[in-house]
Design a protein around this motif. Sequence first.
Motif, PDB file in Angstrom:
ATOM      1  N   LEU A   2       0.805  -1.199   0.000  1.00 53.00           N
ATOM      2  CA  LEU A   2       0.000   0.000   0.000  1.00 53.00           C
ATOM      3  C   LEU A   2       0.850   1.266   0.000  1.00 53.00           C
ATOM      4  O   LEU A   2       0.463   2.276  -0.516  1.00 53.00           O
ATOM      5  CB  LEU A   2      -0.901   0.025   1.231  1.00 53.00           C
ATOM      6  N   ASN A 220      -5.045  -4.000   6.985  1.00 52.78           N
ATOM      7  CA  ASN A 220      -3.587  -3.928   6.978  1.00 52.78           C
ATOM      8  C   ASN A 220      -3.091  -2.538   7.366  1.00 52.78           C
ATOM      9  O   ASN A 220      -2.121  -2.409   8.105  1.00 52.78           O
ATOM     10  CB  ASN A 220      -3.047  -4.305   5.596  1.00 52.78           C
ATOM     11  N   GLN A 223      -3.298  -2.252  11.061  1.00 48.73           N
ATOM     12  CA  GLN A 223      -2.225  -2.997  11.737  1.00 48.73           C
ATOM     13  C   GLN A 223      -0.882  -2.284  11.626  1.00 48.73           C
ATOM     14  O   GLN A 223      -0.129  -2.210  12.590  1.00 48.73           O
ATOM     15  CB  GLN A 223      -2.099  -4.393  11.129  1.00 48.73           C
ATOM     16  N   ASP A 224      -0.590  -1.751  10.416  1.00 46.14           N
ATOM     17  CA  ASP A 224       0.676  -1.037  10.225  1.00 46.14           C
ATOM     18  C   ASP A 224       0.755   0.177  11.145  1.00 46.14           C
ATOM     19  O   ASP A 224       1.788   0.443  11.753  1.00 46.14           O
ATOM     20  CB  ASP A 224       0.807  -0.576   8.769  1.00 46.14           C
ATOM     21  N   GLN A 226      -0.747   0.666  13.914  1.00 40.02           N
ATOM     22  CA  GLN A 226      -0.577   0.264  15.315  1.00 40.02           C
ATOM     23  C   GLN A 226       0.895   0.005  15.621  1.00 40.02           C
ATOM     24  O   GLN A 226       1.408   0.422  16.655  1.00 40.02           O
ATOM     25  CB  GLN A 226      -1.391  -0.996  15.584  1.00 40.02           C
TER      26      GLN A 226
END
Lengths: 356, 355
Positions: A2, A220, A223-224, A226
């Motif tokens: 991304l 995603n 999560q990244d 975080q």
Amino acid sequence: MLRSPAEYEVGPQRPTGCAAARALDESPILEARDVSVVFKTAMKGLGPSSRLLTAVDSVSIAIQRGRTLGLVGESGSGKTTLGRACLGLVPIATGSIHFRGSEISRLPKRQLRKLRAEMQVIFQDPVSSFDPRKRISWSLCEPLRAHSRASGAEMEKAGLSALARVGLEASIAQRFPLDLSGGQLQRVAIARALTMNPSLVLCDEPTSALDVSAQAQVLNVLQDLQEELGLSYLFVTHDLAVVASLAHSVAVMYLGQVIEAGPAASVVKNPLHPYTTNLVTSVPNADADGMLLTSRRTRAEMADSTVPPPGCRYHPRCPFATAVCSERTPALERLPDGTDRSVACHHWRRIAAEGS
Amino acid sequence: MIRQHAGSGRSELALGRRTSSEAPTERFFQISNLAVSFRSGDTQSLGVVDCSLAVSEATRVGLIGESGSGKSVTALAALGLLDPTTATLGESSSISFMGRELVGMTLGELREIRGSEIAIVFQDPMNALNPVFRVGDQMAAALRAKHKMSRSDARQRVLEALHSVEIHASERVIDAYPHQLSGGMRQRVLIGAALLERPRLLIADEPTSALDVTVQADILSMLHSVVTERRMSILLVTHDIGVVAQFCDYLYVMYAGRIVESGPAREIISSPLHPYTIGLLGCTPSLEGGRRRLVTLPGSQPVAGRANAGCAFAPRCSRADGLCRHLTPKMVTHSPGRNLACHHPEIPSTGRTLE
């Protein structure tokens, strides 16, 4: 992919090294103790009196810093109400909510407003959380306009750096919500939350309205972020598979009560409460064909939350229910094995023994 | 009325062109070369570019795709339910049911088939029911409009239908208004209404997507036993690959208005060949996977028919090359029962290679 790693360097965000800070500070970032939320359901002219609906019934949850708590349940379970109560968006009837050490349920409005900047929300429907007549850049800076005295240029800079963090191009800022896909809009919503530099984000079914490929992109990104920023998430969802791929711990709600809680992987793999088992086995699994259709055991649907069943609220649907279940409400008890799991069921020992 | 049918020879011709790629060979229900374009103002847009699929007798077929793939348009077109003032079918589109061509039928002829031969269930049970009539009366009205039947006979048939969808309190439900029922119960009522005239084929467009998982599982389980018992066929339109895996025998994958892969559901899920199918499976979260990053497909699906030349998936595909960007891949038979439209498909680990 991304975004490129270089894009992460953009913007004046929280310093890295959050993992270290997290290890030092073990107290939960958010803790709700015995929280109840009661709504009055007024039927003007239709009935003699209004009824009370206990949407959340003495629930306690805690979120550790930099972690994700998944709050799972079906519609009507009270998961969204609890999530909103935790941010002080819904008044609570009993109990207390502590955010970074201060009890927000008792704070005066002005101080609560200051703390709110650190608590951001991402809602389910990305389309309706943007003004269709305003460009993305305007919506992106809305929280900054409300909370800070930053200049236009500063706000724009903060907005663009947040866009980069969620893997979107800066040109998106000049477009209108209708020009973007649901997945892109939801990422803009995340970017908007990031402009406030929050420490806790309430994600209220953020991917339920999205296609799976857009959902994967959004999950995603979350999560990244975080990992990069040490964000804590309260992730409200009905989708157990999403929780399994994202959350550290999970609390399962049924009719306003938490009936099982613990580390997400362990709860999903080995559910103890019959309702959790029902949820887990109901998820259509791409790998096990036909299992779902032959293993159905329950038939009844969730009861009306204005008149919850006596005793254990799940007993009318439960295949293991006995007389005691309709008489006494089981308490949420911690498992003795030190796994940090808890369950509210009179018969969990017997069920676990039969199952193994 | 939908497009006038231009002679029976055309559909035969259309079928002949691609019989090699069609797996279920019996002509029970077959959509061939379906193309649907929508007109709004001066602009034409394609909802479906090229869709061919077949449903055999007593089979459960899944049509899977993300929003905008054209799967729901295909379902509506199958019963001639598209608005004729805005939607036009392509020249060579053909929809046949037990030897009869549905494209070009008059409304009267279509009504003979709708409900009694092919029935449809929609996603949103609240919008499909009229809020001001009792559900039993709505179901009976559909029945009595087509058949000469007394009120009490119709009521009896409705009660039987409610029983068949496992509504135990059918005497109470039949006199209830839609708002008095839960979402799951309303969806059961709609399925019951679709089953009233004992159709041979049920088209279900996302029948459980608006429901909680436990209710979804109950309804899928009920639907499974009803169609098995009655030897019915079902075309299940969904975005949920898990639902398809549990429910369907055969599967069609749709992307940007085209079918890109088809085959036995179990085989496609265990060894997908088209990069889009592979991506779709990879980005679906599962209970077993644990905390992890999901596989993602970059970008998003183009609007059907507005994609660039070549394969519509090429901009998101890691295998795409010059060929993909210039030439639209045709559906070809890859192995018995499995078809796909891809220049560079995944080579299954069994050692079988393409061509």
